[in-house]
Design a protein around this motif. Structure first.
Motif, PDB file in Angstrom:
ATOM      1  N   GLY B 229     -13.915 -33.304 -18.319  1.00  8.92           N
ATOM      2  CA  GLY B 229     -13.568 -31.993 -17.817  1.00  8.92           C
ATOM      3  C   GLY B 229     -13.790 -30.539 -18.726  1.00  8.92           C
ATOM      4  N   ASN B 230     -13.487 -30.802 -19.893  1.00  7.66           N
ATOM      5  CA  ASN B 230     -13.340 -29.612 -20.605  1.00  7.66           C
ATOM      6  C   ASN B 230     -15.020 -29.188 -21.020  1.00  7.66           C
ATOM      7  OD1 ASN B 230     -13.684 -28.199 -23.425  1.00  7.66           O
ATOM      8  ND2 ASN B 230     -11.668 -28.138 -22.567  1.00  7.66           N
ATOM      9  N   ILE B 231     -15.845 -30.216 -21.065  1.00  9.08           N
ATOM     10  CA  ILE B 231     -17.344 -29.943 -21.108  1.00  9.08           C
ATOM     11  C   ILE B 231     -17.808 -29.426 -19.646  1.00  9.08           C
ATOM     12  CG2 ILE B 231     -19.599 -31.098 -21.059  1.00  9.08           C
ATOM     13  CD1 ILE B 231     -18.845 -31.419 -23.491  1.00  9.08           C
ATOM     14  N   ILE B 232     -17.606 -29.806 -18.619  1.00  6.77           N
ATOM     15  CA  ILE B 232     -17.811 -29.105 -17.343  1.00  6.77           C
ATOM     16  C   ILE B 232     -17.159 -27.849 -17.334  1.00  6.77           C
ATOM     17  CG2 ILE B 232     -17.365 -29.487 -14.920  1.00  6.77           C
ATOM     18  CD1 ILE B 232     -17.562 -32.579 -15.274  1.00  6.77           C
ATOM     19  N   LEU B 233     -16.175 -27.725 -17.525  1.00  2.57           N
ATOM     20  CA  LEU B 233     -15.457 -26.331 -17.417  1.00  2.57           C
ATOM     21  C   LEU B 233     -16.155 -25.266 -18.152  1.00  2.57           C
ATOM     22  CD1 LEU B 233     -13.067 -24.484 -16.333  1.00  2.57           C
ATOM     23  CD2 LEU B 233     -11.953 -25.033 -18.429  1.00  2.57           C
ATOM     24  N   LYS B 234     -16.369 -25.557 -19.554  1.00  2.00           N
ATOM     25  CA  LYS B 234     -17.051 -24.651 -20.518  1.00  2.00           C
ATOM     26  C   LYS B 234     -18.514 -24.362 -20.128  1.00  2.00           C
ATOM     27  CE  LYS B 234     -13.738 -25.058 -24.352  1.00  2.00           C
ATOM     28  NZ  LYS B 234     -13.510 -25.924 -25.369  1.00  2.00           N
ATOM     29  N   LEU B 235     -19.101 -25.383 -19.444  1.00  2.00           N
ATOM     30  CA  LEU B 235     -20.267 -25.410 -19.205  1.00  2.00           C
ATOM     31  C   LEU B 235     -20.746 -24.410 -18.419  1.00  2.00           C
ATOM     32  CD1 LEU B 235     -23.565 -26.123 -19.734  1.00  2.00           C
ATOM     33  CD2 LEU B 235     -23.264 -28.190 -18.313  1.00  2.00           C
ATOM     34  N   THR B 236     -19.879 -24.475 -17.017  1.00  2.00           N
ATOM     35  CA  THR B 236     -19.950 -23.842 -15.932  1.00  2.00           C
ATOM     36  C   THR B 236     -19.689 -22.386 -16.074  1.00  2.00           C
ATOM     37  OG1 THR B 236     -18.777 -25.567 -14.602  1.00  2.00           O
ATOM     38  CG2 THR B 236     -18.662 -23.505 -13.631  1.00  2.00           C
ATOM     39  N   GLU B 237     -18.784 -22.123 -17.228  1.00  2.00           N
ATOM     40  CA  GLU B 237     -18.530 -20.697 -17.636  1.00  2.00           C
ATOM     41  C   GLU B 237     -19.601 -20.140 -18.347  1.00  2.00           C
ATOM     42  OE1 GLU B 237     -13.450 -20.877 -17.654  1.00  2.00           O
ATOM     43  OE2 GLU B 237     -14.524 -20.453 -19.567  1.00  2.00           O
ATOM     44  N   GLY B 238     -20.015 -20.913 -19.313  1.00  2.00           N
ATOM     45  CA  GLY B 238     -21.129 -20.404 -20.236  1.00  2.00           C
ATOM     46  C   GLY B 238     -22.513 -20.159 -19.297  1.00  2.00           C
ATOM     47  N   LEU B 239     -22.689 -21.221 -18.568  1.00  4.86           N
ATOM     48  CA  LEU B 239     -23.977 -20.996 -17.615  1.00  4.86           C
ATOM     49  C   LEU B 239     -24.136 -19.960 -16.765  1.00  4.86           C
ATOM     50  CD1 LEU B 239     -26.608 -22.851 -18.284  1.00  4.86           C
ATOM     51  CD2 LEU B 239     -25.606 -24.109 -16.088  1.00  4.86           C
ATOM     52  N   SER B 240     -22.731 -19.675 -16.161  1.00  5.74           N
ATOM     53  CA  SER B 240     -22.790 -18.632 -15.157  1.00  5.74           C
ATOM     54  C   SER B 240     -22.790 -17.211 -15.745  1.00  5.74           C
ATOM     55  CB  SER B 240     -21.229 -18.631 -14.391  1.00  5.74           C
ATOM     56  OG  SER B 240     -21.086 -19.788 -13.744  1.00  5.74           O
ATOM     57  N   GLY B 241     -22.143 -17.145 -17.109  1.00  2.64           N
ATOM     58  CA  GLY B 241     -22.188 -15.907 -17.759  1.00  2.64           C
ATOM     59  C   GLY B 241     -23.676 -15.732 -18.193  1.00  2.64           C
ATOM     60  N   TYR B 242     -24.188 -16.842 -18.788  1.00  2.00           N
ATOM     61  CA  TYR B 242     -25.551 -16.537 -19.283  1.00  2.00           C
ATOM     62  C   TYR B 242     -26.496 -16.008 -18.056  1.00  2.00           C
ATOM     63  CZ  TYR B 242     -29.961 -17.695 -21.522  1.00  2.00           C
ATOM     64  OH  TYR B 242     -31.298 -17.522 -21.911  1.00  2.00           O
ATOM     65  N   ILE B 243     -26.526 -16.639 -16.978  1.00  2.17           N
ATOM     66  CA  ILE B 243     -27.571 -16.509 -15.909  1.00  2.17           C
ATOM     67  C   ILE B 243     -27.225 -14.798 -15.287  1.00  2.17           C
ATOM     68  CG2 ILE B 243     -28.121 -16.796 -13.493  1.00  2.17           C
ATOM     69  CD1 ILE B 243     -27.650 -19.696 -14.078  1.00  2.17           C
ATOM     70  N   MET B 244     -26.046 -14.650 -15.258  1.00  5.03           N
ATOM     71  CA  MET B 244     -25.338 -13.265 -14.803  1.00  5.03           C
ATOM     72  C   MET B 244     -26.066 -12.087 -15.804  1.00  5.03           C
ATOM     73  SD  MET B 244     -24.182 -13.553 -12.103  1.00  5.03           S
ATOM     74  CE  MET B 244     -22.857 -14.524 -11.227  1.00  5.03           C
ATOM     75  N   GLY B 245     -25.808 -12.642 -17.255  1.00  3.17           N
ATOM     76  CA  GLY B 245     -26.425 -11.236 -18.033  1.00  3.17           C
ATOM     77  C   GLY B 245     -28.051 -11.679 -18.262  1.00  3.17           C
ATOM     78  N   ALA B 246     -28.573 -12.362 -17.944  1.00  2.00           N
ATOM     79  CA  ALA B 246     -30.103 -12.538 -17.860  1.00  2.00           C
ATOM     80  C   ALA B 246     -30.513 -11.779 -16.513  1.00  2.00           C
ATOM     81  CB  ALA B 246     -30.659 -13.804 -17.744  1.00  2.00           C
ATOM     82  N   LEU B 247     -29.440 -11.794 -15.370  1.00  2.00           N
ATOM     83  CA  LEU B 247     -30.044 -11.221 -14.410  1.00  2.00           C
ATOM     84  C   LEU B 247     -29.962  -9.386 -14.372  1.00  2.00           C
ATOM     85  CD1 LEU B 247     -30.550 -11.742 -11.290  1.00  2.00           C
ATOM     86  CD2 LEU B 247     -28.228 -11.772 -10.694  1.00  2.00           C
ATOM     87  N   LYS B 248     -28.860  -9.319 -15.154  1.00  6.80           N
ATOM     88  CA  LYS B 248     -28.388  -7.816 -15.454  1.00  6.80           C
ATOM     89  C   LYS B 248     -29.507  -7.212 -16.290  1.00  6.80           C
ATOM     90  CE  LYS B 248     -24.445  -5.157 -16.618  1.00  6.80           C
ATOM     91  NZ  LYS B 248     -22.922  -4.966 -17.345  1.00  6.80           N
ATOM     92  N   THR B 249     -29.945  -8.010 -17.177  1.00  8.03           N
ATOM     93  CA  THR B 249     -31.228  -7.402 -18.077  1.00  8.03           C
ATOM     94  C   THR B 249     -32.323  -7.199 -17.195  1.00  8.03           C
ATOM     95  OG1 THR B 249     -30.323  -8.906 -19.939  1.00  8.03           O
ATOM     96  CG2 THR B 249     -32.344  -7.824 -20.216  1.00  8.03           C
ATOM     97  N   ALA B 250     -32.550  -8.143 -16.446  1.00  9.79           N
ATOM     98  CA  ALA B 250     -33.863  -8.112 -15.495  1.00  9.79           C
ATOM     99  C   ALA B 250     -33.687  -6.789 -14.677  1.00  9.79           C
ATOM    100  CB  ALA B 250     -33.967  -9.338 -14.868  1.00  9.79           C
ATOM    101  N   MET B 251     -32.596  -6.718 -14.378  1.00  9.45           N
ATOM    102  CA  MET B 251     -32.286  -5.530 -13.236  1.00  9.45           C
ATOM    103  C   MET B 251     -32.472  -4.166 -13.938  1.00  9.45           C
ATOM    104  SD  MET B 251     -29.679  -7.007 -10.491  1.00  9.45           S
ATOM    105  CE  MET B 251     -30.202  -8.270  -9.281  1.00  9.45           C
ATOM    106  N   THR B 252     -32.233  -4.046 -15.126  1.00  9.17           N
ATOM    107  CA  THR B 252     -32.212  -2.781 -15.769  1.00  9.17           C
ATOM    108  C   THR B 252     -33.786  -2.218 -16.789  1.00  9.17           C
ATOM    109  OG1 THR B 252     -30.825  -3.781 -17.315  1.00  9.17           O
ATOM    110  CG2 THR B 252     -29.841  -2.051 -15.651  1.00  9.17           C
ATOM    111  N   GLU B 253     -34.495  -3.434 -16.694  1.00  8.95           N
ATOM    112  CA  GLU B 253     -35.671  -3.113 -17.665  1.00  8.95           C
ATOM    113  C   GLU B 253     -36.530  -1.947 -17.276  1.00  8.95           C
ATOM    114  OE1 GLU B 253     -38.016  -6.822 -17.891  1.00  8.95           O
ATOM    115  OE2 GLU B 253     -38.926  -6.505 -16.031  1.00  8.95           O
ATOM    116  N   ASN B 254     -36.662  -1.548 -16.040  1.00 11.45           N
ATOM    117  CA  ASN B 254     -37.519  -0.269 -15.880  1.00 11.45           C
ATOM    118  C   ASN B 254     -37.013   0.249 -14.697  1.00 11.45           C
ATOM    119  OD1 ASN B 254     -38.673  -1.643 -13.635  1.00 11.45           O
ATOM    120  ND2 ASN B 254     -40.132  -2.566 -14.788  1.00 11.45           N
TER     121      ASN B 254
END
Lengths: 331, 331
Positions: B229-254
């Motif tokens: 459960g801890n693996i699932i919880l932290k992976l869910t949080e980590g992956l969502s955060g990572y994808i959102m971050g990458a999305l934000k970067t993509a959206m402000t690159e030019n």
């Protein structure tokens, strides 16, 4: 040293598999043996011009499906492209087989027909995960062994280290142990014991890695038991798919959003590539006597081409021999 | 039946906690006891007008930090808002405590100071996950017990069922077992055994749920061991955060991307809300003698208000008494 390709496995067989194989045969100037339905394969091959001396067909009348019970495939689908491929490996241990077919069937068939490398307690399934580094992160075991002992996990780390050194050109690959905290005393009994063994294994062990750092970790290799690895793999795939789907819905809900999405298209394409497992081609089934490279089930020609390239390097660098030597060394 | 609020726990204490508590006290017309530094709390309270008869301060000079060793908090931080809160619960078993402080410390303190409900083998940490349904999906255990027995998991499912019936208004909550395949014989020994026990438990068991279906599953409750459960919880949080971050970067690159992102803003806001854990307020520590609601560490006033609401319903519906009765019934 032959290269066998299961031309009937995966979602886009045989068209994309044949296309990828022809490209690889030409680029690497190596003959490739395509296993599958002769007639279908000939129909595909004519699309690609002359392949004289580069492609040879090995006829197999059946196809292994994902629904097939893995343990029964060897007996029930003897003339399937996958089983024919594995029987050929048995006769020629130096050959390699690249397949995008059922992972479970490849593993069961490989273990039963070909056997394990001497000294290896269990074979492991590996996946190459996108990472922040120039090379992917190898995660294993992702499902071959639901119940593991600590010694299995150490062997997984060792096999993946040899693979990373030879195939990914990482001289001293860093090994992380998947866990629920970074401190040495974290985790359940299996993980505490594995931590202690990894510390004295001679591998480049960098400690525990929490799942939240899966993508951003500096580790080249992440080891875990097959239950945990399978949970991680499927959650990663499921969550990425879910988020991408929700994003797509958000982007097409009205005219304003659709216009915004159009402007963002080039940026989003780059963004998607980051999460594209196909870029990395395949992953090895480590611990089995012959070289089997498992390509992603949804492999297109490019992904399959990459998987064949990996297979060729796997063979040329004698990865299996190096694993054998290493296991003798650390025992 | 008192309502205690740890006003010093979480990332936005005390300002957001006080704000949420004042809102809750007014909306539900219940007196709330804020535990924390008297001076700081008074400074916050004056911002919200008269709270006569609605808010009372219980002074506590210390604060539990996330870095504090959970098992030592009771002895080393006796005058912390969290420990004072738990001591008050010990004197008044019908009271509830809502805290956004360290989960580990709440669990350790709760178990050591207050003890477990009679018959419950282990308490469990629960999180409420966003889902495709009208109500969130409860996932437990997410880290209280790294090593579990099958019987623990069945008790987790039972406790969460009582919670879901009373707090989420789901008359017959569906229980899924997290696993690496949907068939009954899948998983490691622990999960095969748990599957068999759940089938005869009298709970509404719907079978195995793969991690890829975490968000889309029809299950109201998903049970697993605390390591998984801890693996699932932290992976869910980590992956969502990572994808959102990458999305934000993509959206402000030019400039083009930035313009596209501006047009998409309203749609993306809705999209982000889908993944916002704050919407669900808190989650209970199930199995401990008194009612403790753990609010997310990053709770703002709204999230904390929701957590208090949950706590009040928890108390009024006598969830702990119902768990006690149920455990007697199934033994």
């Amino acid at each position: 040293m032959k290269i066998y390709v299961d031309a009937m496995g995966g979602d886009h067989a045989p068209a994309e598999i044949v296309k990828g194989a022809v490209l690889a045969a030409r680029d690497f100037d190596r003959k490739i043996h395509l296993i599958g339905n002769q007639e279908l394969l000939e129909q595909e091959l004519v699309k690609h011009g002359s392949v004289e001396g580069l492609i040879e067909i090995v006829h197999a009348s059946e196809v292994v499906k994902n629904e097939d019970e893995p343990a029964r495939v060897i007996r029930q689908k003897k003339d399937s492209s996958m089983v024919v491929g594995m029987r050929l490996l048995k006769e020629e241990p130096d050959a390699i087989l690249v397949s995008a077919g059922s992972t479970g069937a490849l593993l069961a068939g490989g273990t039963l027909l070909l056997g394990r490398i001497k000294g290896i307690q269990r074979p492991a399934l590996t996946v190459a995960l996108p990472s922040g580094k120039a090379t992917p992160t190898l995660l294993l075991d992702v499902g071959a062994n639901a119940d593991c002992k600590a010694s299995y996990l150490v062997q997984f780390a060792m096999m993946a280290s040899v693979y990373a050194q030879n195939i990914l050109d990482i001289p001293d690959p860093k090994v992380g142990l998947i866990n629920i905290g970074t401190e040495a005393n974290k985790g359940n009994e299996l993980y505490k014991e594995t931590y202690a063994l990894l510390e004295t294994s001679g591998l480049h062990f960098i400690g525990n890695v929490e799942s939240r750092d899966l993508v951003t970790s500096e580790a080249d290799i992440l080891v875990c038991d097959g239950f945990t690895g399978n949970i991680i793999l499927k959650l990663t795939e499921g969550l990425s798919g879910y988020i991408m789907g929700a994003l797509k819905t958000a982007m097409t809900e009205n005219l304003r959003s659709t216009m915004g999405a159009m402007l963002l298209k080039p940026a989003l394409k780059k963004f998607k590539t980051k999460f594209d497992y196909k870029e990395y081609g395949g992953a090895p089934l480590l611990g089995i006597k012959s070289g089997i490279i498992k390509a992603h089930g949804s492999s297109d020609a490019k992904a399959f081409y990459n998987a064949i390239r990996q297979g060729i390097v796997f063979q040329e660098k004698k990865v299996l021999e190096k694993i054998s030597n290493k296991i003798v060394e650390i025992q």
